[in-house]
Design a protein around this motif. Structure first.
Motif, mmCIF file in Angstrom:
data_model
loop_
_atom_site.group_PDB
_atom_site.id
_atom_site.type_symbol
_atom_site.label_atom_id
_atom_site.label_comp_id
_atom_site.label_asym_id
_atom_site.label_seq_id
_atom_site.Cartn_x
_atom_site.Cartn_y
_atom_site.Cartn_z
ATOM 1 N N GLN A 138 -4.818 26.371 -31.561
ATOM 2 C CA GLN A 138 -6.073 26.784 -30.946
ATOM 3 C C GLN A 138 -5.795 27.339 -29.547
ATOM 4 O O GLN A 138 -6.022 26.694 -28.535
ATOM 5 N N MET A 139 -5.322 28.589 -29.505
ATOM 6 C CA MET A 139 -4.826 29.175 -28.269
ATOM 7 C C MET A 139 -5.924 29.510 -27.266
ATOM 8 O O MET A 139 -5.653 29.607 -26.063
ATOM 9 N N GLU A 140 -7.162 29.678 -27.731
ATOM 10 C CA GLU A 140 -8.232 30.044 -26.788
ATOM 11 C C GLU A 140 -8.543 28.922 -25.799
ATOM 12 O O GLU A 140 -9.095 29.186 -24.721
ATOM 13 N N THR A 141 -8.210 27.679 -26.143
ATOM 14 C CA THR A 141 -8.447 26.584 -25.202
ATOM 15 C C THR A 141 -7.485 26.654 -24.020
ATOM 16 O O THR A 141 -7.811 26.183 -22.926
ATOM 17 N N LEU A 142 -6.308 27.242 -24.240
ATOM 18 C CA LEU A 142 -5.320 27.404 -23.165
ATOM 19 C C LEU A 142 -5.477 28.729 -22.437
ATOM 20 O O LEU A 142 -5.185 28.830 -21.245
ATOM 21 N N PRO A 144 -8.518 31.048 -22.343
ATOM 22 C CA PRO A 144 -9.891 31.436 -22.694
ATOM 23 C C PRO A 144 -10.275 32.854 -22.299
ATOM 24 O O PRO A 144 -11.228 33.409 -22.849
ATOM 25 N N ASP A 145 -9.527 33.448 -21.375
ATOM 26 C CA ASP A 145 -9.869 34.790 -20.903
ATOM 27 C C ASP A 145 -9.126 35.898 -21.652
ATOM 28 O O ASP A 145 -9.377 37.082 -21.406
ATOM 29 N N THR A 146 -8.227 35.503 -22.550
ATOM 30 C CA THR A 146 -7.463 36.526 -23.264
ATOM 31 C C THR A 146 -7.432 36.323 -24.780
ATOM 32 O O THR A 146 -7.092 37.248 -25.511
ATOM 33 N N VAL A 147 -7.770 35.110 -25.258
ATOM 34 C CA VAL A 147 -7.773 34.826 -26.693
ATOM 35 C C VAL A 147 -9.206 34.635 -27.171
ATOM 36 O O VAL A 147 -9.929 33.777 -26.663
ATOM 37 N N LEU A 148 -9.609 35.446 -28.132
ATOM 38 C CA LEU A 148 -10.974 35.346 -28.662
ATOM 39 C C LEU A 148 -11.171 34.059 -29.452
ATOM 40 O O LEU A 148 -12.146 33.332 -29.271
ATOM 41 N N THR A 149 -10.257 33.789 -30.360
ATOM 42 C CA THR A 149 -10.293 32.628 -31.238
ATOM 43 C C THR A 149 -8.928 32.545 -31.911
ATOM 44 O O THR A 149 -8.045 33.358 -31.617
ATOM 45 N N SER A 150 -8.735 31.584 -32.802
ATOM 46 C CA SER A 150 -7.424 31.413 -33.429
ATOM 47 C C SER A 150 -7.553 31.102 -34.915
ATOM 48 O O SER A 150 -8.534 30.499 -35.350
ATOM 49 N N ILE A 151 -6.549 31.527 -35.675
ATOM 50 C CA ILE A 151 -6.435 31.163 -37.082
ATOM 51 C C ILE A 151 -5.571 29.912 -37.147
ATOM 52 O O ILE A 151 -4.419 29.920 -36.700
ATOM 53 N N LEU A 152 -6.131 28.836 -37.690
ATOM 54 C CA LEU A 152 -5.463 27.538 -37.672
ATOM 55 C C LEU A 152 -4.924 27.148 -39.041
ATOM 56 O O LEU A 152 -5.562 27.405 -40.063
ATOM 57 N N LYS A 153 -3.767 26.512 -39.035
ATOM 58 C CA LYS A 153 -3.241 25.842 -40.213
ATOM 59 C C LYS A 153 -3.424 24.345 -39.984
ATOM 60 O O LYS A 153 -2.867 23.781 -39.051
ATOM 61 N N LEU A 154 -4.233 23.713 -40.820
ATOM 62 C CA LEU A 154 -4.602 22.314 -40.628
ATOM 63 C C LEU A 154 -3.585 21.421 -41.344
ATOM 64 O O LEU A 154 -3.834 20.895 -42.427
ATOM 65 N N ASN A 155 -2.443 21.232 -40.709
ATOM 66 C CA ASN A 155 -1.322 20.551 -41.344
ATOM 67 C C ASN A 155 -1.641 19.115 -41.749
ATOM 68 O O ASN A 155 -1.169 18.636 -42.783
ATOM 69 N N SER A 156 -2.429 18.412 -40.932
ATOM 70 C CA SER A 156 -2.751 17.021 -41.265
ATOM 71 C C SER A 156 -3.523 16.940 -42.574
ATOM 72 O O SER A 156 -3.297 16.041 -43.389
ATOM 73 N N HIS A 157 -4.439 17.889 -42.802
ATOM 74 C CA HIS A 157 -5.186 17.920 -44.056
ATOM 75 C C HIS A 157 -4.249 18.196 -45.232
ATOM 76 O O HIS A 157 -4.406 17.637 -46.317
ATOM 77 N N VAL A 158 -3.279 19.063 -45.000
ATOM 78 C CA VAL A 158 -2.343 19.428 -46.060
ATOM 79 C C VAL A 158 -1.481 18.231 -46.450
ATOM 80 O O VAL A 158 -1.318 17.917 -47.630
ATOM 81 N N VAL A 159 -0.930 17.542 -45.444
ATOM 82 C CA VAL A 159 -0.084 16.378 -45.725
ATOM 83 C C VAL A 159 -0.880 15.310 -46.473
ATOM 84 O O VAL A 159 -0.396 14.726 -47.450
ATOM 85 N N TYR A 160 -2.116 15.075 -46.029
ATOM 86 C CA TYR A 160 -2.964 14.094 -46.722
ATOM 87 C C TYR A 160 -3.181 14.504 -48.176
ATOM 88 O O TYR A 160 -3.092 13.678 -49.097
ATOM 89 N N GLY A 161 -3.464 15.791 -48.396
ATOM 90 C CA GLY A 161 -3.717 16.272 -49.755
ATOM 91 C C GLY A 161 -2.508 16.113 -50.656
ATOM 92 O O GLY A 161 -2.634 15.728 -51.827
ATOM 93 N N ILE A 162 -1.314 16.381 -50.109
ATOM 94 C CA ILE A 162 -0.087 16.259 -50.901
ATOM 95 C C ILE A 162 0.171 14.796 -51.270
ATOM 96 O O ILE A 162 0.474 14.461 -52.414
ATOM 97 N N VAL A 163 0.031 13.904 -50.276
ATOM 98 C CA VAL A 163 0.246 12.479 -50.537
ATOM 99 C C VAL A 163 -0.787 11.946 -51.524
ATOM 100 O O VAL A 163 -0.455 11.193 -52.453
ATOM 101 N N ASP A 164 -2.050 12.346 -51.344
ATOM 102 C CA ASP A 164 -3.111 11.905 -52.256
ATOM 103 C C ASP A 164 -2.825 12.391 -53.684
ATOM 104 O O ASP A 164 -3.018 11.646 -54.655
ATOM 105 N N HIS A 165 -2.370 13.624 -53.788
ATOM 106 C CA HIS A 165 -2.014 14.205 -55.089
ATOM 107 C C HIS A 165 -0.924 13.359 -55.764
ATOM 108 O O HIS A 165 -1.003 13.039 -56.951
ATOM 109 N N PHE A 166 0.075 12.980 -54.973
ATOM 110 C CA PHE A 166 1.192 12.193 -55.495
ATOM 111 C C PHE A 166 0.735 10.792 -55.897
ATOM 112 O O PHE A 166 1.103 10.282 -56.967
ATOM 113 N N MET A 167 -0.083 10.159 -55.035
ATOM 114 C CA MET A 167 -0.510 8.784 -55.297
ATOM 115 C C MET A 167 -1.400 8.695 -56.539
ATOM 116 O O MET A 167 -1.443 7.658 -57.203
ATOM 117 N N LYS A 168 -2.097 9.770 -56.856
ATOM 118 C CA LYS A 168 -2.940 9.795 -58.058
ATOM 119 C C LYS A 168 -2.143 10.205 -59.297
ATOM 120 O O LYS A 168 -2.707 10.407 -60.367
#
Length: 229
Positions: A138-142, A144-168
Motif C-alpha cells: 500500500q504505497m500511497e500511505t508512504l 500520498p502525493d505521488t501514488v494514487l492507490t496500489s494493487i495489493l497481493k493479500l498474502n495472509s489470505h492466500v496462506v490461510y486458504g492454502i492451509v485450510d485447503h490442506f486441512m480439509k
C-alpha cells in the motif's frame, strides 16, 4: 510445498500458486485511463497516454502488463500505453529514469510493477509531475502525493486458504490460480490517501468494474487453474 508465482514444475509434492496479476493490472489500467484526462485531477495532460514500468519480462509481470492494457482499453480503445522493461527489480535510478522518459513521451500516470526499483519512479514523480500506481504494498500511505492507490497481493489470505485447503484434505492440482474471487488481490481504494487522490465518480466506476471481474462478467483470460476455495 507451495511456490508462489514461480517454482519447479516437476517436483513431486510441490504445488505452484499463481496470482492472477492481470486482474489487478486491469483495475490499474482502468483507473489510469479514467484519470489521464480527468478535469478534476492535477498533473494530468490532454494526451490519452499512460505508462507501465516492468521489472522483467517474466510471466508474473507479463500478466500485470496484459491486464493493464486490457483495463485501459476497456475504458478507452484509443488510449496509448507506453512501457519500459528495466530487467531489474532493485535499481531505483533505472526506474526513475524510465518513468521520466515515459512522462516526457506524454504518460501522466505510470503503473510501477518493478518491485523495489519502483520506489525510484515513485520518488521522482513529485518533481517529474506525474502520478504513479503502486503494486504489492500500500504505497500511497508512504507517498500520498505521488501514488494514487496500489494493487495489493493479500498474502495472509492466500496462506490461510492454502492451509485450510490442506486441512480439509482437498486434493491439489499442480497449478492453482488465485485472484479477486479468492480474496487474494485487491486495489486499495479504501485508504484515506486513495479517497483523497481519486475522484468519487472514478471510485464508483472502479468498484463496479471490480465486482464484474469477481462475478466473471469481465473475463481477461481463462487460465483453467484450480481455485483454493
Amino acid at each position: 510445498f507451495a511456490a508462489i508465482d514461480f517454482g519447479p514444475e516437476d517436483i513431486h509434492g510441490a504445488v505452484k500458486i499463481s496470482y492472477r496479476n492481470e486482474e489487478g493490472g486491469f483495475l490499474a489500467g482502468a483507473l489510469a485511463a479514467m484519470l489521464t484526462t480527468h478535469e478534476n485531477v492535477d498533473r494530468t495532460n490532454p494526451d490519452k497516454k499512460i505508462g507501465i514500468i516492468m521489472g522483467a519480462d517474466i510471466p508474473a509481470v507479463q500478466r500485470f502488463k496484459q491486464g493493464y492494457e486490457a483495463g485501459a482499453r476497456f475504458i478507452d480503445s484509443r488510449i496509448q500505453i507506453l512501457s519500459e522493461n528495466l530487467n531489474d527489480f532493485s535499481n531505483k535510478d533505472k526506474a526513475a529514469a524510465a518513468a521520466l522518459r515515459l512522462h516526457n513521451e506524454g504518460a501522466d500516470i505510470i503503473f510501477c510493477a518493478a518491485g523495489g526499483a519502483s520506489l525510484g519512479a515513485i520518488e521522482a514523480a513529485q518533481r517529474g509531475g506525474y502520478w504513479t500506481i503502486g503494486a504489492d504494498a500500500q504505497m500511497e500511505t508512504l507517498y500520498p502525493d505521488t501514488v494514487l492507490t496500489s494493487i495489493l497481493k493479500l498474502n495472509s489470505h492466500v496462506v490461510y486458504g492454502i492451509v485450510d485447503h490442506f486441512m480439509k484434505n482437498k486434493p491439489f492440482s499442480k497449478d492453482i490460480s488465485i485472484g479477486m474471487k479468492e480474496d487474494a488481490i485487491d486495489i486499495s481504494t479504501w485508504s484515506r490517501e486513495s479517497k483523497k487522490n481519486i475522484p468519487v465518480d472514478v471510485q464508483r466506476r472502479l468498484n463496479e468494474i471490480e465486482e464484474k471481474l469477481i462475478q466473471g462478467l469481465i473475463v481477461i483470460k481463462d487460465l483453467n487453474y484450480q481455485s483454493i476455495n
